[in-house]
Motif scaffolding. Structure first.
Motif, PDB file in Angstrom:
ATOM      1  N   ILE A   1     -19.688 -49.754  27.494  1.00  0.00           N
ATOM      2  CA  ILE A   1     -19.121 -48.804  27.766  1.00  0.00           C
ATOM      3  C   ILE A   1     -18.192 -49.031  28.920  1.00  0.00           C
ATOM      4  O   ILE A   1     -16.404 -49.354  29.193  1.00  0.00           O
ATOM      5  N   GLY A   2     -18.610 -49.803  30.265  1.00  0.00           N
ATOM      6  CA  GLY A   2     -18.793 -49.515  31.731  1.00  0.00           C
ATOM      7  C   GLY A   2     -18.396 -50.675  32.144  1.00  0.00           C
ATOM      8  O   GLY A   2     -16.473 -50.489  32.798  1.00  0.00           O
ATOM      9  N   LYS A   3     -18.668 -51.626  31.321  1.00  0.00           N
ATOM     10  CA  LYS A   3     -17.155 -52.979  31.875  1.00  0.00           C
ATOM     11  C   LYS A   3     -16.375 -53.618  31.318  1.00  0.00           C
ATOM     12  O   LYS A   3     -15.622 -54.317  31.739  1.00  0.00           O
ATOM     13  N   ARG A   4     -16.235 -52.239  30.286  1.00  0.00           N
ATOM     14  CA  ARG A   4     -14.728 -52.630  29.981  1.00  0.00           C
ATOM     15  C   ARG A   4     -13.853 -51.705  30.491  1.00  0.00           C
ATOM     16  O   ARG A   4     -12.858 -51.531  30.005  1.00  0.00           O
ATOM     17  N   LEU A   5     -13.742 -50.952  31.916  1.00  0.00           N
ATOM     18  CA  LEU A   5     -13.470 -50.134  32.209  1.00  0.00           C
ATOM     19  C   LEU A   5     -12.183 -50.852  32.939  1.00  0.00           C
ATOM     20  O   LEU A   5     -12.788 -51.087  33.838  1.00  0.00           O
ATOM     21  N   PRO A   6     -11.276 -50.944  33.120  1.00  0.00           N
ATOM     22  CA  PRO A   6     -10.560 -51.641  33.956  1.00  0.00           C
ATOM     23  C   PRO A   6     -10.454 -49.950  35.933  1.00  0.00           C
ATOM     24  O   PRO A   6     -11.059 -49.387  35.633  1.00  0.00           O
ATOM     25  N   PRO A   7     -10.200 -50.983  36.802  1.00  0.00           N
ATOM     26  CA  PRO A   7     -10.295 -50.011  38.073  1.00  0.00           C
ATOM     27  C   PRO A   7      -9.788 -48.619  38.465  1.00  0.00           C
ATOM     28  O   PRO A   7     -11.346 -48.148  38.781  1.00  0.00           O
ATOM     29  N   LEU A   8      -8.786 -48.613  37.457  1.00  0.00           N
ATOM     30  CA  LEU A   8      -8.626 -46.903  38.018  1.00  0.00           C
ATOM     31  C   LEU A   8      -8.748 -46.244  36.705  1.00  0.00           C
ATOM     32  O   LEU A   8      -9.726 -45.525  36.947  1.00  0.00           O
ATOM     33  N   ALA A   9      -9.575 -46.847  35.643  1.00  0.00           N
ATOM     34  CA  ALA A   9      -9.748 -45.455  35.071  1.00  0.00           C
ATOM     35  C   ALA A   9     -12.051 -45.178  35.772  1.00  0.00           C
ATOM     36  O   ALA A   9     -12.134 -44.760  35.060  1.00  0.00           O
ATOM     37  N   LEU A  10     -12.390 -46.825  35.461  1.00  0.00           N
ATOM     38  CA  LEU A  10     -13.495 -46.412  36.280  1.00  0.00           C
ATOM     39  C   LEU A  10     -13.603 -45.364  37.356  1.00  0.00           C
ATOM     40  O   LEU A  10     -14.577 -44.533  37.394  1.00  0.00           O
ATOM     41  N   ARG A  11     -12.562 -45.670  38.003  1.00  0.00           N
ATOM     42  CA  ARG A  11     -12.632 -44.495  39.805  1.00  0.00           C
ATOM     43  C   ARG A  11     -12.433 -43.110  39.068  1.00  0.00           C
ATOM     44  O   ARG A  11     -12.953 -42.348  38.963  1.00  0.00           O
ATOM     45  N   THR A  12     -11.387 -43.378  37.897  1.00  0.00           N
ATOM     46  CA  THR A  12     -11.154 -41.655  38.030  1.00  0.00           C
ATOM     47  C   THR A  12     -12.769 -41.284  36.314  1.00  0.00           C
ATOM     48  O   THR A  12     -12.635 -39.676  36.826  1.00  0.00           O
ATOM     49  N   VAL A  13     -13.532 -41.718  35.825  1.00  0.00           N
ATOM     50  CA  VAL A  13     -14.941 -41.656  35.830  1.00  0.00           C
ATOM     51  C   VAL A  13     -15.369 -41.539  36.554  1.00  0.00           C
ATOM     52  O   VAL A  13     -16.096 -39.684  35.673  1.00  0.00           O
ATOM     53  N   ILE A  14     -15.538 -41.859  37.415  1.00  0.00           N
ATOM     54  CA  ILE A  14     -16.656 -41.539  38.656  1.00  0.00           C
ATOM     55  C   ILE A  14     -16.200 -39.965  39.183  1.00  0.00           C
ATOM     56  O   ILE A  14     -16.526 -39.283  39.888  1.00  0.00           O
ATOM     57  N   VAL A  15     -14.852 -39.347  39.438  1.00  0.00           N
ATOM     58  CA  VAL A  15     -14.542 -38.136  40.052  1.00  0.00           C
ATOM     59  C   VAL A  15     -14.337 -37.210  39.334  1.00  0.00           C
ATOM     60  O   VAL A  15     -15.003 -36.529  39.437  1.00  0.00           O
ATOM     61  N   VAL A  16     -14.209 -37.060  38.029  1.00  0.00           N
ATOM     62  CA  VAL A  16     -14.554 -36.457  37.292  1.00  0.00           C
ATOM     63  C   VAL A  16     -15.909 -36.418  37.205  1.00  0.00           C
ATOM     64  O   VAL A  16     -16.196 -34.887  36.624  1.00  0.00           O
ATOM     65  N   VAL A  17     -16.865 -36.917  36.775  1.00  0.00           N
ATOM     66  CA  VAL A  17     -17.466 -36.905  36.932  1.00  0.00           C
ATOM     67  C   VAL A  17     -18.507 -35.617  37.788  1.00  0.00           C
ATOM     68  O   VAL A  17     -19.182 -35.023  38.251  1.00  0.00           O
ATOM     69  N   GLY A  18     -18.570 -36.374  39.185  1.00  0.00           N
ATOM     70  CA  GLY A  18     -18.754 -35.764  40.742  1.00  0.00           C
ATOM     71  C   GLY A  18     -18.277 -34.434  40.620  1.00  0.00           C
ATOM     72  O   GLY A  18     -19.264 -33.936  41.193  1.00  0.00           O
ATOM     73  N   LEU A  19     -16.675 -34.287  39.825  1.00  0.00           N
ATOM     74  CA  LEU A  19     -16.443 -32.540  39.837  1.00  0.00           C
ATOM     75  C   LEU A  19     -16.844 -31.857  39.004  1.00  0.00           C
ATOM     76  O   LEU A  19     -17.643 -30.608  39.818  1.00  0.00           O
ATOM     77  N   VAL A  20     -17.261 -32.333  38.077  1.00  0.00           N
ATOM     78  CA  VAL A  20     -18.058 -31.823  37.107  1.00  0.00           C
ATOM     79  C   VAL A  20     -19.887 -31.126  37.706  1.00  0.00           C
ATOM     80  O   VAL A  20     -20.270 -30.406  37.260  1.00  0.00           O
ATOM     81  N   ALA A  21     -20.154 -32.120  38.196  1.00  0.00           N
ATOM     82  CA  ALA A  21     -21.398 -32.302  38.527  1.00  0.00           C
ATOM     83  C   ALA A  21     -21.501 -30.867  39.988  1.00  0.00           C
ATOM     84  O   ALA A  21     -22.522 -30.617  39.779  1.00  0.00           O
ATOM     85  N   ILE A  22     -20.088 -30.879  40.811  1.00  0.00           N
ATOM     86  CA  ILE A  22     -20.369 -30.091  41.273  1.00  0.00           C
ATOM     87  C   ILE A  22     -20.062 -28.259  41.201  1.00  0.00           C
ATOM     88  O   ILE A  22     -21.239 -27.367  41.284  1.00  0.00           O
ATOM     89  N   ALA A  23     -19.409 -28.431  40.099  1.00  0.00           N
ATOM     90  CA  ALA A  23     -19.226 -27.397  39.203  1.00  0.00           C
ATOM     91  C   ALA A  23     -20.233 -26.748  38.866  1.00  0.00           C
ATOM     92  O   ALA A  23     -20.710 -25.490  39.134  1.00  0.00           O
ATOM     93  N   SER A  24     -21.156 -27.789  38.194  1.00  0.00           N
ATOM     94  CA  SER A  24     -22.513 -27.743  37.689  1.00  0.00           C
ATOM     95  C   SER A  24     -23.649 -26.738  38.234  1.00  0.00           C
ATOM     96  O   SER A  24     -24.334 -26.138  38.143  1.00  0.00           O
ATOM     97  N   MET A  25     -23.429 -27.371  39.690  1.00  0.00           N
ATOM     98  CA  MET A  25     -24.387 -26.947  40.478  1.00  0.00           C
ATOM     99  C   MET A  25     -24.366 -25.352  40.748  1.00  0.00           C
ATOM    100  O   MET A  25     -24.386 -24.360  41.512  1.00  0.00           O
ATOM    101  N   LEU A  26     -23.067 -25.119  41.494  1.00  0.00           N
ATOM    102  CA  LEU A  26     -22.343 -24.880  42.050  1.00  0.00           C
ATOM    103  C   LEU A  26     -22.459 -22.987  40.774  1.00  0.00           C
ATOM    104  O   LEU A  26     -22.888 -22.066  41.547  1.00  0.00           O
ATOM    105  N   LEU A  27     -22.249 -23.546  39.793  1.00  0.00           N
ATOM    106  CA  LEU A  27     -22.244 -22.556  39.021  1.00  0.00           C
ATOM    107  C   LEU A  27     -23.943 -21.743  37.921  1.00  0.00           C
ATOM    108  O   LEU A  27     -23.466 -20.855  37.582  1.00  0.00           O
ATOM    109  N   GLY A  28     -23.962 -22.898  38.129  1.00  0.00           N
ATOM    110  CA  GLY A  28     -25.650 -22.542  37.815  1.00  0.00           C
ATOM    111  C   GLY A  28     -26.693 -22.005  38.504  1.00  0.00           C
ATOM    112  O   GLY A  28     -27.937 -22.011  37.615  1.00  0.00           O
TER     113      GLY A  28
END
Length: 258
Positions: A231-258
């Motif tokens: 999956i990852g190798k098929r993602l263009p740079p912008l899409a990969l960067r977007t995935v990284i940012v979204v996952v990071g923000l979800v991680a922060i939210a999960s830890m603060l709310l958990g």
């Protein structure tokens, strides 16, 4: 652990292996799952770390073509990750649970910010390097000097907890290494896997590892690692960067709310 709980842990391992290979933060799936089934926090953390090692190996194998020509870089940064992983694992065993976790959301946010500003910041860094080369007549090749200590820092964090270690690594590599995100992602998989591996060895020797959990998480993570590479190798740079940012923000939210 019941049959349904075992299946859920395998599926969590599969999802974690996939996410770890693409970006990181798979621990935020497996760790809460284990806690929900009544596994003590420290046992869940150390068993999860050991269980995710095979998935890291599978993910690195899936990205092997992007590792071509990076042997020197990988070996150099691998020393930073291994040392950092050792320090982080020992910190988990000697510090109080809240001593380090208090700054984890801040570290993840830092990684997200680094990924967001990476194109512009990397361009400025490279422009300054080119200007210095023009002035001195010497062109300096290789990674920037701060990359090694920064990778060491992510290794300490990864050995302690591990969630979103990939986000931090991609922020560091994206700015400090002049190459595509996909090639940096391949290096990230090796470095993160090394941190999990060395921390896992320490946990096996010193801590209380639940081998049933290791087997369930590990089995799912191997399949997820191979799937994540496809999956990852098929993602263009912008899409990969977007995935990284979204996952990071979800991680922060999960830890603060958990």
């Amino acid at each position: 652990m019941s049959l349904l709980e075992s299946i859920a842990v395998v599926l969590a391992g599969l999802a974690a292996g996939t996410i770890n290979t693409v970006v990181g933060s798979g621990t935020l799936i497996t760790f809460p799952t284990l806690l929900a089934f009544g596994v003590p926090p420290v046992t869940a953390n150390v068993s999860n770390t050991v269980g995710l090692v095979p998935g890291s190996v599978a993910g690195a194998f899936g990205y092997r073509s992007e590792l071509e020509g990076q042997r020197g870089r990988v070996l150099r940064l691998l020393s930073a990750s291994v040392l950092g992983g050792i320090v982080g694992a020992l910190l988990l065993l000697v510090l109080s649970p809240g001593a380090f976790e208090a700054i984890v959301p801040v570290l993840i946010l830092l990684g997200v910010v680094l990924v967001i500003v990476q194109p512009r910041l990397a361009a400025r860094v490279q422009a300054r390097a080119a200007a210095r080369a023009t002035e001195t007549g010497v062109e300096k090749e290789g990674d920037h000097g701060w990359v090694w200590p920064a990778v060491f820092g992510t290794g300490v964090y990864g050995g302690y907890f591990g969630a979103a270690q990939g986000v931090l690594l991609m922020g560091v590599l994206g700015i400090g290494v002049d190459q595509s995100l996909q090639r940096s992602n391949a290096v990230k998989n090796i470095l993160a896997g090394a941190v999990n591996g060395v921390a896992g060895v320490i946990f096996i020797v010193i801590a209380d590892v639940d081998w049933q959990i290791v087997a369930l998480v590990g089995g799912g993570a191997v399949v997820g690692g191979l799937l994540g590479a496809r999956i990852g190798k098929r993602l263009p740079p912008l899409a990969l960067r977007t995935v990284i940012v979204v996952v990071g923000l979800v991680a922060i939210a999960s830890m603060l709310l958990g």
